[in-house]
Each structure stands twice: as C-alpha cells, then as structure tokens.
Design a protein around this motif. Structure first.
Motif, mmCIF file in Angstrom:
data_model
loop_
_atom_site.group_PDB
_atom_site.id
_atom_site.type_symbol
_atom_site.label_atom_id
_atom_site.label_comp_id
_atom_site.label_asym_id
_atom_site.label_seq_id
_atom_site.Cartn_x
_atom_site.Cartn_y
_atom_site.Cartn_z
ATOM 1 N N GLY A 167 11.593 -24.652 61.902
ATOM 2 C CA GLY A 167 10.645 -25.450 61.143
ATOM 3 C C GLY A 167 9.194 -25.254 61.520
ATOM 4 O O GLY A 167 8.300 -25.817 60.869
ATOM 5 N N LEU A 168 8.918 -24.460 62.559
ATOM 6 C CA LEU A 168 7.529 -24.204 62.936
ATOM 7 C C LEU A 168 6.835 -23.361 61.862
ATOM 8 O O LEU A 168 7.455 -22.496 61.248
ATOM 9 C CB LEU A 168 7.458 -23.474 64.276
ATOM 10 N N GLY A 169 5.546 -23.590 61.683
ATOM 11 C CA GLY A 169 4.786 -22.816 60.716
ATOM 12 C C GLY A 169 4.564 -21.386 61.177
ATOM 13 O O GLY A 169 4.664 -21.072 62.375
ATOM 14 N N GLU A 170 4.256 -20.521 60.228
ATOM 15 C CA GLU A 170 4.067 -19.102 60.532
ATOM 16 C C GLU A 170 2.936 -18.882 61.536
ATOM 17 O O GLU A 170 3.043 -18.047 62.444
ATOM 18 C CB GLU A 170 3.767 -18.329 59.239
ATOM 19 N N GLU A 171 1.856 -19.633 61.400
ATOM 20 C CA GLU A 171 0.723 -19.438 62.306
ATOM 21 C C GLU A 171 1.106 -19.789 63.743
ATOM 22 O O GLU A 171 0.765 -19.060 64.673
ATOM 23 C CB GLU A 171 -0.452 -20.300 61.859
ATOM 24 N N ARG A 172 1.835 -20.883 63.920
ATOM 25 C CA ARG A 172 2.260 -21.280 65.257
ATOM 26 C C ARG A 172 3.232 -20.257 65.842
ATOM 27 O O ARG A 172 3.157 -19.913 67.024
ATOM 28 C CB ARG A 172 2.915 -22.645 65.192
ATOM 29 N N LEU A 173 4.140 -19.742 65.028
ATOM 30 C CA LEU A 173 5.093 -18.738 65.495
ATOM 31 C C LEU A 173 4.393 -17.440 65.878
ATOM 32 O O LEU A 173 4.731 -16.812 66.885
ATOM 33 C CB LEU A 173 6.146 -18.465 64.418
ATOM 34 N N ARG A 174 3.396 -17.031 65.093
ATOM 35 C CA ARG A 174 2.661 -15.814 65.422
ATOM 36 C C ARG A 174 1.899 -15.980 66.736
ATOM 37 O O ARG A 174 1.847 -15.057 67.554
ATOM 38 C CB ARG A 174 1.695 -15.459 64.288
ATOM 39 N N GLY A 175 1.315 -17.155 66.940
ATOM 40 C CA GLY A 175 0.608 -17.394 68.191
ATOM 41 C C GLY A 175 1.533 -17.353 69.382
ATOM 42 O O GLY A 175 1.179 -16.835 70.453
ATOM 43 N N LEU A 176 2.750 -17.877 69.221
ATOM 44 C CA LEU A 176 3.738 -17.855 70.298
ATOM 45 C C LEU A 176 4.193 -16.430 70.573
ATOM 46 O O LEU A 176 4.307 -16.009 71.742
ATOM 47 C CB LEU A 176 4.925 -18.731 69.902
ATOM 48 N N ALA A 177 4.448 -15.675 69.512
ATOM 49 C CA ALA A 177 4.898 -14.291 69.674
ATOM 50 C C ALA A 177 3.828 -13.426 70.346
ATOM 51 O O ALA A 177 4.150 -12.499 71.101
ATOM 52 C CB ALA A 177 5.265 -13.700 68.312
ATOM 53 N N ALA A 178 2.556 -13.743 70.110
ATOM 54 C CA ALA A 178 1.472 -12.961 70.705
ATOM 55 C C ALA A 178 1.431 -13.114 72.224
ATOM 56 O O ALA A 178 0.931 -12.234 72.931
ATOM 57 C CB ALA A 178 0.133 -13.379 70.100
ATOM 58 N N ARG A 179 1.962 -14.224 72.744
ATOM 59 C CA ARG A 179 1.950 -14.465 74.184
ATOM 60 C C ARG A 179 3.268 -14.065 74.842
ATOM 61 O O ARG A 179 3.431 -14.234 76.055
ATOM 62 C CB ARG A 179 1.667 -15.947 74.455
ATOM 63 N N ALA A 180 4.201 -13.546 74.050
ATOM 64 C CA ALA A 180 5.527 -13.227 74.556
ATOM 65 C C ALA A 180 5.634 -11.771 74.996
ATOM 66 O O ALA A 180 4.853 -10.911 74.573
ATOM 67 C CB ALA A 180 6.573 -13.510 73.480
ATOM 68 N N ARG A 181 6.609 -11.520 75.877
ATOM 69 C CA ARG A 181 6.966 -10.157 76.282
ATOM 70 C C ARG A 181 8.381 -9.875 75.769
ATOM 71 O O ARG A 181 9.291 -10.654 75.986
ATOM 72 C CB ARG A 181 6.937 -10.005 77.802
ATOM 73 N N ARG A 182 8.543 -8.743 75.102
ATOM 74 C CA ARG A 182 9.843 -8.370 74.534
ATOM 75 C C ARG A 182 10.438 -7.234 75.347
ATOM 76 O O ARG A 182 9.756 -6.273 75.682
ATOM 77 C CB ARG A 182 9.671 -7.954 73.073
ATOM 78 N N ARG A 183 11.733 -7.361 75.668
ATOM 79 C CA ARG A 183 12.401 -6.328 76.450
ATOM 80 C C ARG A 183 13.821 -6.110 75.957
ATOM 81 O O ARG A 183 14.435 -7.012 75.372
ATOM 82 C CB ARG A 183 12.455 -6.709 77.937
ATOM 83 N N ARG A 184 14.322 -4.911 76.214
ATOM 84 C CA ARG A 184 15.717 -4.585 75.927
ATOM 85 C C ARG A 184 16.421 -4.240 77.235
ATOM 86 O O ARG A 184 15.821 -3.646 78.135
ATOM 87 C CB ARG A 184 15.822 -3.401 74.956
ATOM 88 N N TYR A 185 17.694 -4.621 77.334
ATOM 89 C CA TYR A 185 18.493 -4.318 78.514
ATOM 90 C C TYR A 185 19.810 -3.689 78.076
ATOM 91 O O TYR A 185 20.390 -4.084 77.054
ATOM 92 C CB TYR A 185 18.808 -5.581 79.313
ATOM 93 N N ALA A 186 20.278 -2.754 78.869
ATOM 94 C CA ALA A 186 21.595 -2.179 78.623
ATOM 95 C C ALA A 186 22.666 -3.086 79.213
ATOM 96 O O ALA A 186 22.378 -3.935 80.073
ATOM 97 C CB ALA A 186 21.678 -0.787 79.249
ATOM 98 N N ALA A 187 23.891 -2.926 78.759
ATOM 99 C CA ALA A 187 25.001 -3.708 79.308
ATOM 100 C C ALA A 187 25.077 -3.494 80.815
ATOM 101 O O ALA A 187 24.977 -2.376 81.305
ATOM 102 C CB ALA A 187 26.311 -3.300 78.654
#
Length: 248
Positions: free
Chosen positions: A13-33
């Motif tokens: 239910g969060l707005g797009e602007e709030r979600l974009r701001g949160l994503a901008a401060r996030a770090r994304r990573r992938r891990y193998a099994a």
C-alpha cells in the motif's frame, strides 16, 4: 519468482514515491545455494528482505548441533524484532536455493515506521503472526505425536506456498531442508519423520517425491493434523482372539 519491495506485507500500500526512496537506500545482492546471508550474534544493522528463493534459519546448540528454526520463502523480511530493539541476528540464515535479497538500512526502516502509521500497523500484525506461529509450534512439540506434527507442518507449508497440481485437494510442498530439516523444525528425528511420511503415503494422502512431498488429499491430511493418526485396536491382555470381554 522474483518479488519486489511492494510485495512485502509490511510495505503493502505504500506510494510509488516512498517505495522509490526506500529502494534508493537499499543494497541488492544475490547468493548461491549454501551461502550465508547473516550469522547468529552479528549486529542486525539492516532489514534483510528476501525477494527470491528459500532460506534456512538455524542456531547451534551448546553441544554443537544445528537446530533448524524455520525454512522461509520469498517474499519475507528477517529479524524485524532485532532491528527494532537494536539487537543481534537471532539465527544464521543460509540460502537453500539461489536467492536475491535487499538490505534496507535500519535508519531507513525506522524512519518509515515513524512516518507511515500503516506500515507500523502491518509490522505489528506480522510480529503477532510470528508469535502465534511460535506458540503453535511449541504446542505441537508438547502434545502432538510425530505423525500429526508432520501433517500439520505439511498443511501449513502447503497453505503458504500453495503450488497446486490439479484442484484444491492436491498441492506440492518443497522439502528444501530434506526430511532431516523438516524433523528439526518440528522437534523430531529424520527416522520418525520418514516413518510418518511413509504411513501417509500408504494411506494415499501424499506421495514422496525428490525434494518435495505431493499432497494428494489435503482435507484428510488436515484431519490427521487436527485429530492425530488412527491407532490399531488392541485386545486386553490375555483375551483370546475372536472373543469379547465377559463372553462365556
């Protein structure tokens, strides 16, 4: 399936602007099994959000034995309580499959909770559901036999994933941690879990596959979870076969 932050229940239910701001401060990573996402005892500086794959949460006992606490699939956020109280990770989380995660800084999450009452309310509901699940698992270990615990686990996990095969009675439940992992979650040995699964298979309720259980009759399995499994009738000691107690 890869999810987004918007799919996380507490952020729904969060707005797009709030979600974009949160994503901008996030770090994304992938891990193998097999790779470790976080280690028990390390500071919980980030909210770890699982967007794809499945993860095992485990702790090590004083005797050095691994105790599996849960196997969780995306979308889910880990260690929300530790984040709120500035604590440490309560378990070591290891990827069971290839996974994709997002690390949200603690400060960003707390700012969001303070600014968005709806997020705070959803977070409270999520924490309450976690406590309820722990209560149910404790009750299971205290009063249920192993077959009914196995049945309850399959019903809960099937309801969560609900990978339907053909109709509402049949669905697949992955065993990412194997039968040993299932046993660790419900407080039973792998041997007793295997015995229970084989008994359900003989009754036509399930089919044991490679790395999964196929539930063939969901309602009957739910009944076994709620009422236990039928026991063979026994005769009183010294009563001859074929005669009733009190018969001449």
């Amino acid at each position: 399936m890869t999810y987004t932050l918007a799919d996380l229940p507490m952020l729904g239910g969060l707005g797009e602007e709030r979600l974009r701001g949160l994503a901008a401060r996030a770090r994304r990573r992938r891990y193998a099994a097999g790779q470790v996402l976080c280690t028990e005892g390390d500071p919980a500086d980030d909210l770890i959000v699982l967007l794809d794959g499945r993860v095992k949460a485990a702790r090590v006992s004083a005797e050095g034995r691994e105790v599996v606490l849960a196997v969780e699939g995306a979308p889910v956020a880990f260690d929300k309580t530790a984040l709120l109280v500035d604590g440490a990770h309560r378990a070591t989380r290891t990827a069971l499959t290839a996974v994709e995660v997002v690390y949200l800084p603690r400060a960003a999450v707390l700012e969001l909770v303070g600014a968005e009452p709806s997020v705070a309310a959803r977070l409270l509901r999520t924490l309450a559901a976690t406590v309820r699940d722990l209560d149910e698992r404790l009750l299971d270990a205290s009063v249920r036999d192993v077959p009914s615990r196995v049945a309850a686990w399959l019903v809960r996990r099937g309801t969560a994933s609900w990978s339907t095969i053909s109709g509402p009675r049949r669905y697949r439940v992955p065993l990412d941690g194997g039968q040993a992992g299932l046993g660790a979650e419900i407080g039973a040995t792998r041997v007793s879990v295997n015995r229970a699964l084989r008994a359900f298979e003989r009754r036509g309720l399930i089919e044991i596959g490679t790395g999964e259980v196929i539930v063939l009759d969901g309602p009957s399995l739910a009944h076994a979870a709620a009422h236990g499994t039928p026991r063979a009738a026994t005769r009183p000691a010294h009563q001859p076969a074929g005669r009733r107690v009190g018969s001449p």
